[in-house]
Design a protein around this motif. Structure first.
Motif, PDB file in Angstrom:
ATOM      1  N   UNK A   1     -13.717  -0.327   3.210  1.00 40.87           N
ATOM      2  CA  UNK A   1     -13.523  -1.546   3.941  1.00 40.87           C
ATOM      3  C   UNK A   1     -12.456  -2.200   3.755  1.00 40.87           C
ATOM      4  N   UNK A   2     -11.759  -2.311   2.422  1.00 39.25           N
ATOM      5  CA  UNK A   2     -10.371  -2.896   1.951  1.00 39.25           C
ATOM      6  C   UNK A   2      -9.324  -2.423   2.784  1.00 39.25           C
ATOM      7  N   UNK A   3      -9.438  -0.879   3.138  1.00 43.36           N
ATOM      8  CA  UNK A   3      -8.340   0.101   3.562  1.00 43.36           C
ATOM      9  C   UNK A   3      -8.203  -0.666   5.021  1.00 43.36           C
ATOM     10  N   UNK A   4      -9.648  -0.719   5.594  1.00 37.86           N
ATOM     11  CA  UNK A   4      -9.486  -1.097   7.062  1.00 37.86           C
ATOM     12  C   UNK A   4      -8.970  -2.362   7.274  1.00 37.86           C
ATOM     13  N   UNK A   5      -9.223  -3.570   6.360  1.00 41.45           N
ATOM     14  CA  UNK A   5      -8.648  -4.669   6.335  1.00 41.45           C
ATOM     15  C   UNK A   5      -7.162  -4.773   6.194  1.00 41.45           C
ATOM     16  N   UNK A   6      -6.763  -3.982   5.352  1.00 40.58           N
ATOM     17  CA  UNK A   6      -5.248  -3.633   5.107  1.00 40.58           C
ATOM     18  C   UNK A   6      -4.289  -2.940   6.344  1.00 40.58           C
ATOM     19  N   UNK A   7      -5.186  -2.541   7.280  1.00 40.90           N
ATOM     20  CA  UNK A   7      -4.367  -1.893   8.428  1.00 40.90           C
ATOM     21  C   UNK A   7      -3.184  -2.596   9.042  1.00 40.90           C
TER      22      UNK A   7
ATOM     23  N   UNK B   1      -2.880   6.668   9.549  1.00 43.92           N
ATOM     24  CA  UNK B   1      -4.233   6.926   9.736  1.00 43.92           C
ATOM     25  C   UNK B   1      -4.857   5.637   9.901  1.00 43.92           C
ATOM     26  N   UNK B   2      -5.555   5.404  11.116  1.00 44.09           N
ATOM     27  CA  UNK B   2      -6.070   4.120  11.191  1.00 44.09           C
ATOM     28  C   UNK B   2      -7.383   3.823  12.014  1.00 44.09           C
ATOM     29  N   UNK B   3      -8.239   3.040  11.706  1.00 36.50           N
ATOM     30  CA  UNK B   3      -9.425   2.794  12.396  1.00 36.50           C
ATOM     31  C   UNK B   3      -9.404   2.104  13.620  1.00 36.50           C
ATOM     32  N   UNK B   4      -8.580   1.014  13.465  1.00 37.36           N
ATOM     33  CA  UNK B   4      -8.481   0.268  14.540  1.00 37.36           C
ATOM     34  C   UNK B   4      -6.981   0.555  15.545  1.00 37.36           C
ATOM     35  N   UNK B   5      -7.487   0.850  16.748  1.00 40.61           N
ATOM     36  CA  UNK B   5      -6.503   1.214  17.869  1.00 40.61           C
ATOM     37  C   UNK B   5      -5.348   0.344  18.024  1.00 40.61           C
ATOM     38  N   UNK B   6      -5.509  -0.848  17.737  1.00 38.02           N
ATOM     39  CA  UNK B   6      -4.547  -1.674  17.838  1.00 38.02           C
ATOM     40  C   UNK B   6      -3.344  -1.201  16.887  1.00 38.02           C
TER      41      UNK B   6
ATOM     42  N   UNK C   1      -3.505  -7.766  -3.762  1.00 37.04           N
ATOM     43  CA  UNK C   1      -4.227  -8.522  -3.126  1.00 37.04           C
ATOM     44  C   UNK C   1      -5.148  -7.309  -2.394  1.00 37.04           C
ATOM     45  N   UNK C   2      -4.759  -6.023  -2.070  1.00 36.24           N
ATOM     46  CA  UNK C   2      -5.622  -4.663  -1.609  1.00 36.24           C
ATOM     47  C   UNK C   2      -6.517  -4.375  -2.779  1.00 36.24           C
ATOM     48  N   UNK C   3      -5.828  -4.161  -4.139  1.00 29.86           N
ATOM     49  CA  UNK C   3      -6.756  -4.122  -5.041  1.00 29.86           C
ATOM     50  C   UNK C   3      -7.991  -5.016  -5.483  1.00 29.86           C
TER      51      UNK C   3
END
Length: 190
Positions: free
Chosen positions: A65-71, A98-103, A53-55
């Protein structure tokens, strides 16, 4: 080893040697070894994700963008592996810290809080030397430099201040073999 309960966790950028070091530390300490990258698919599936799904998502929106959605899936996998393997040496893939989303970062920091140790593995105390060595290792061992769509993931993982804050200690592998670094680390943890 210092601390009580929880796994000994190794974190760091791709190419830092977490897996090789983890195997050596586990063998020397008589503990099981778990590489999250090798077991994460089952954890991702628990929250509706998979590498396939990630690929697929990367093909539509690009890697960053996919990496951020996968966090959320990555953070879930960290929490689960730590809970499932309290007496192990656990290596976390670079993207798992390593995350962009603090949650999502908060989920990981909470999961790592009670670990025996969280060891940040780097080849050198100097940023540019570490980045050069990491890039060489990644190209040599995996055939990739981690620059994707103009984004330097290795530099992101190396420079992420949250990763340094998660660590209870940092070990620089220098020119040592994994066994030499494991012995030095275990003496310090002793």
């Amino acid at each position: 080893m210092t601390g009580a309960g929880g796994p000994l966790v190794l974190i760091g950028p791709a190419g830092s040697g977490k897996t090789a070091l983890g195997r050596e530390v586990a063998a020397a300490a008589g503990m099981p070894f778990v590489d999250l990258d090798a077991v994460a698919d089952a954890y991702y599936a628990e929250v509706g994700w998979s590498l396939a799904r990630l690929r697929e998502h990367m093909g539509v929106v690009g890697r960053l963008t996919a990496e951020a959605a996968w966090e959320p899936a990555r953070a879930h996998a960290v929490a689960r592996v730590v809970a499932d393997h309290p007496d192990a040496v656990v290596a976390l893939g670079a993207g798992h810290t390593s995350y962009t989303g603090t949650e999502h970062l908060a989920v990981v920091r909470t999961a790592l809080h009670d670990c025996r140790e969280v060891v940040h593995v780097l080849p050198s105390p100097y940023r540019e030397a570490s980045l050069r060595i990491l890039r060489q290792r990644c190209v040599r061992d995996k055939g990739r430099d981690w620059i994707v769509d103009g984004h330097d993931f290795l530099a992101q993982w190396l420079d992420d201040p949250a990763v340094r804050l998660m660590a209870t200690r940092t070990v620089h592998t220098r020119d040592e073999t994994p066994a030499e670094t494991a012995n030095r680390l275990l003496r310090r943890l002793g």
